[in-house]
Design a protein around this motif. Structure first.
Motif, PDB file in Angstrom:
ATOM      1  N   ASN A   1      -9.383   1.173   6.006  1.00  0.00           N
ATOM      2  CA  ASN A   1      -7.943   0.872   6.003  1.00  0.00           C
ATOM      3  C   ASN A   1      -7.447   0.496   7.390  1.00  0.00           C
ATOM      4  OD1 ASN A   1      -7.718   1.330   3.272  1.00  0.00           O
ATOM      5  ND2 ASN A   1      -7.028   3.450   3.489  1.00  0.00           N
TER       6      ASN A   1
ATOM      7  N   ILE B   1      -2.465   6.427   3.304  1.00  0.00           N
ATOM      8  CA  ILE B   1      -3.614   5.532   3.469  1.00  0.00           C
ATOM      9  C   ILE B   1      -4.427   5.883   4.714  1.00  0.00           C
ATOM     10  CG2 ILE B   1      -2.565   3.606   2.225  1.00  0.00           C
ATOM     11  CD1 ILE B   1      -1.854   2.356   4.921  1.00  0.00           C
TER      12      ILE B   1
ATOM     13  N   LEU C   1      -8.646  10.789   1.453  1.00  0.00           N
ATOM     14  CA  LEU C   1      -9.452   9.596   1.167  1.00  0.00           C
ATOM     15  C   LEU C   1     -10.868   9.646   1.728  1.00  0.00           C
ATOM     16  CD1 LEU C   1      -6.754   6.856   1.897  1.00  0.00           C
ATOM     17  CD2 LEU C   1      -7.346   7.882  -0.297  1.00  0.00           C
TER      18      LEU C   1
ATOM     19  N   ALA D   1       0.775  -1.242   0.000  1.00  0.00           N
ATOM     20  CA  ALA D   1       0.000   0.000   0.000  1.00  0.00           C
ATOM     21  C   ALA D   1       0.802   1.286   0.000  1.00  0.00           C
ATOM     22  CB  ALA D   1      -0.943   0.010   1.214  1.00  0.00           C
TER      23      ALA D   1
END
Length: 221
Positions: free
Chosen positions: A190, A176, A182, A104
């Protein structure tokens, strides 16, 4: 492999792991300075900034575990890192570092060759070497599935800290986990995936430890 040769091999792995970890951390500090300067960080602030990363913290703990296994007169700190439960927890933590990075995080920052080399040490070589070292350790029959929640406590505390810091400052350590980038739902997913992976790694190491103990007790044929 006899008991003494097994111990010698484990000590050699510990020395190698200690040297590798220290070189990797020092190298990241030195070779990432241009990137740190772009972020407005000086020599001291960049060193403190490195401590915000789980990779650096975990590799530092691996160095402590290696060193603790090598010293002849252990104190309270070395006694802590010599516990098989702590050593097993660190195996799960560094495996998490490697897996999350490879799947990731890799490629998010453009790096020079020296930066790539230290990055490879901390995210690939150090995790692999530590797991091999852990495999050689005696006394793993003491670990239990009931240890898993305790092993997960530190990463959970870390996640809470960096999320609160990110929400307060608007700057998130990992993309992330960046709520601004996001969104809350994606970051929550996540985090759940990360914690689920950590739980699986911890349980998997207990399973492996129990298999090793069974094989060690089995009569030779």
């Amino acid at each position: 492999m006899s008991g003494s040769s097994h111990s010698d091999f484990t000590r050699k792995l510990a020395w190698l792991g200690l040297a590798l970890g220290l070189v990797g951390i020092a190298g990241q500090y030195i070779f990432f300075q241009p990137l740190f300067r772009q972020m407005g960080l000086g020599p001291v602030s960049s060193a403190l900034g490195m401590l915000m990363f789980f990779t650096v913290l975990t590799n530092s703990m691996l160095a402590a575990a290696y060193w603790s296994s090598l010293v002849r007169t252990p104190g309270k700190v070395t006694a802590f890192f010599n516990r098989i439960g702590v050593q097993t927890a660190l195996a799960a933590h560094i495996a998490l570092v490697a897996i999350v990075y490879i799947t990731a995080l890799r490629g998010h920052v453009e790096m020079t060759l020296p930066m790539l080399m230290t990055d490879f040490v901390l995210h690939y070589l150090a995790p692999a070497l530590y797991v091999i070292w852990w495999w050689q350790l005696p006394g793993k029959q003491a670990v239990s599935y009931s240890d898993v929640p305790r092993w997960m406590a530190w990463p959970i505390i870390y996640l809470c800290f960096i999320m609160l810091t990110g929400l307060a400052t608007g700057a998130f350590v990992y993309p992330i986990l960046d709520v601004n980038l996001l969104g809350t739902i994606a970051v929550a997913i996540n985090i759940m995936l990360i914690l689920s992976l950590l739980a699986l790694l911890c349980a998997g190491l207990v399973f492996v430890a129990k298999l090793q103990s069974i094989r060690a007790k089995a009569p030779a044929r």
